[in-house]
Design an enzyme around this catalytic site. Structure first.
Site, PDB file in Angstrom:
ATOM      1  N   MET A   1       0.859  -1.289   0.117  1.00 21.28           N
ATOM      2  CA  MET A   1       0.062   0.109   0.062  1.00 21.28           C
ATOM      3  C   MET A   1       0.871   1.187   0.148  1.00 21.28           C
ATOM      4  O   MET A   1       1.274   1.807   1.151  1.00 21.28           O
ATOM      5  CB  MET A   1      -0.883   0.171   1.312  1.00 21.28           C
ATOM      6  CG  MET A   1      -1.592   1.360   1.387  1.00 21.28           C
ATOM      7  SD  MET A   1      -2.989   1.235   2.552  1.00 21.28           S
ATOM      8  CE  MET A   1      -2.779   0.008   3.785  1.00 21.28           C
ATOM      9  N   PRO A   2       1.275   1.810  -1.210  1.00 24.61           N
ATOM     10  CA  PRO A   2       2.117   2.977  -1.290  1.00 24.61           C
ATOM     11  C   PRO A   2       1.525   4.035  -0.547  1.00 24.61           C
ATOM     12  O   PRO A   2       0.255   4.374  -0.845  1.00 24.61           O
ATOM     13  CB  PRO A   2       2.402   3.096  -2.836  1.00 24.61           C
ATOM     14  CG  PRO A   2       2.032   1.669  -3.397  1.00 24.61           C
ATOM     15  CD  PRO A   2       0.995   1.105  -2.355  1.00 24.61           C
ATOM     16  N   TYR A   3       2.197   4.857  -0.126  1.00 24.97           N
ATOM     17  CA  TYR A   3       1.687   6.191   0.195  1.00 24.97           C
ATOM     18  C   TYR A   3       2.777   7.348  -0.289  1.00 24.97           C
ATOM     19  O   TYR A   3       3.914   7.166   0.172  1.00 24.97           O
ATOM     20  CB  TYR A   3       1.532   6.419   1.691  1.00 24.97           C
ATOM     21  CG  TYR A   3       1.425   7.801   2.188  1.00 24.97           C
ATOM     22  CD1 TYR A   3       0.137   8.241   2.476  1.00 24.97           C
ATOM     23  CD2 TYR A   3       2.464   8.575   2.915  1.00 24.97           C
ATOM     24  CE1 TYR A   3      -0.204   9.602   2.991  1.00 24.97           C
ATOM     25  CE2 TYR A   3       2.360   9.905   3.019  1.00 24.97           C
ATOM     26  CZ  TYR A   3       1.112  10.527   3.292  1.00 24.97           C
ATOM     27  OH  TYR A   3       0.855  11.662   3.938  1.00 24.97           O
TER      28      TYR A   3
ATOM     29  N   SER B   1      -5.278   0.734  -3.954  1.00 26.62           N
ATOM     30  CA  SER B   1      -4.432   1.005  -2.594  1.00 26.62           C
ATOM     31  C   SER B   1      -3.367   1.893  -2.837  1.00 26.62           C
ATOM     32  O   SER B   1      -2.477   1.828  -1.809  1.00 26.62           O
ATOM     33  CB  SER B   1      -4.179  -0.545  -2.017  1.00 26.62           C
ATOM     34  OG  SER B   1      -3.054  -1.083  -2.760  1.00 26.62           O
TER      35      SER B   1
ATOM     36  N   PHE C   1      -2.061   5.638  -2.251  1.00 22.04           N
ATOM     37  CA  PHE C   1      -2.281   7.026  -1.971  1.00 22.04           C
ATOM     38  C   PHE C   1      -1.581   8.049  -2.216  1.00 22.04           C
ATOM     39  O   PHE C   1      -0.236   7.915  -2.068  1.00 22.04           O
ATOM     40  CB  PHE C   1      -2.704   6.794  -0.101  1.00 22.04           C
ATOM     41  CG  PHE C   1      -3.582   5.864   0.114  1.00 22.04           C
ATOM     42  CD1 PHE C   1      -4.803   6.370   0.532  1.00 22.04           C
ATOM     43  CD2 PHE C   1      -3.133   4.496   0.368  1.00 22.04           C
ATOM     44  CE1 PHE C   1      -5.747   5.400   0.919  1.00 22.04           C
ATOM     45  CE2 PHE C   1      -4.409   3.497   0.863  1.00 22.04           C
ATOM     46  CZ  PHE C   1      -5.456   3.994   0.884  1.00 22.04           C
TER      47      PHE C   1
END
Length: 69
Positions: A1-3, A39, A41
């Site tokens: 889940m990269p942010y 997923s 962000f």
């Protein structure tokens, strides 16, 4: 889940420009790291010029010093 957190100076980036940045960064994560776009962000923070520095100077002074070349 990269942010992904992107900081830009507050100089009038439009809603459309920000949407393009978000799409482009998301597409890059999908292409390069095979991440799920649902997923991933992306947050864009706008920073006032007086709160941004580069080369040991406030950004406005840095720009004046390096203008024209």
């Amino acid at each position: 889940m990269p942010y992904i957190n992107i900081k830009i100076t507050r100089e009038g980036a439009t809603r459309a420009q920000k949407a393009e940045i978000i799409k482009g960064v998301t597409d890059l994560m999908v292409r390069v790291l095979d991440k799920d776009p649902n997923s991933t962000f992306v947050v864009i923070d706008e920073v006032a010029l007086e709160d941004w520095g580069v080369g040991g100077l406030p950004v406005e002074e840095f720009r004046k010093l390096h203008a024209g070349g």
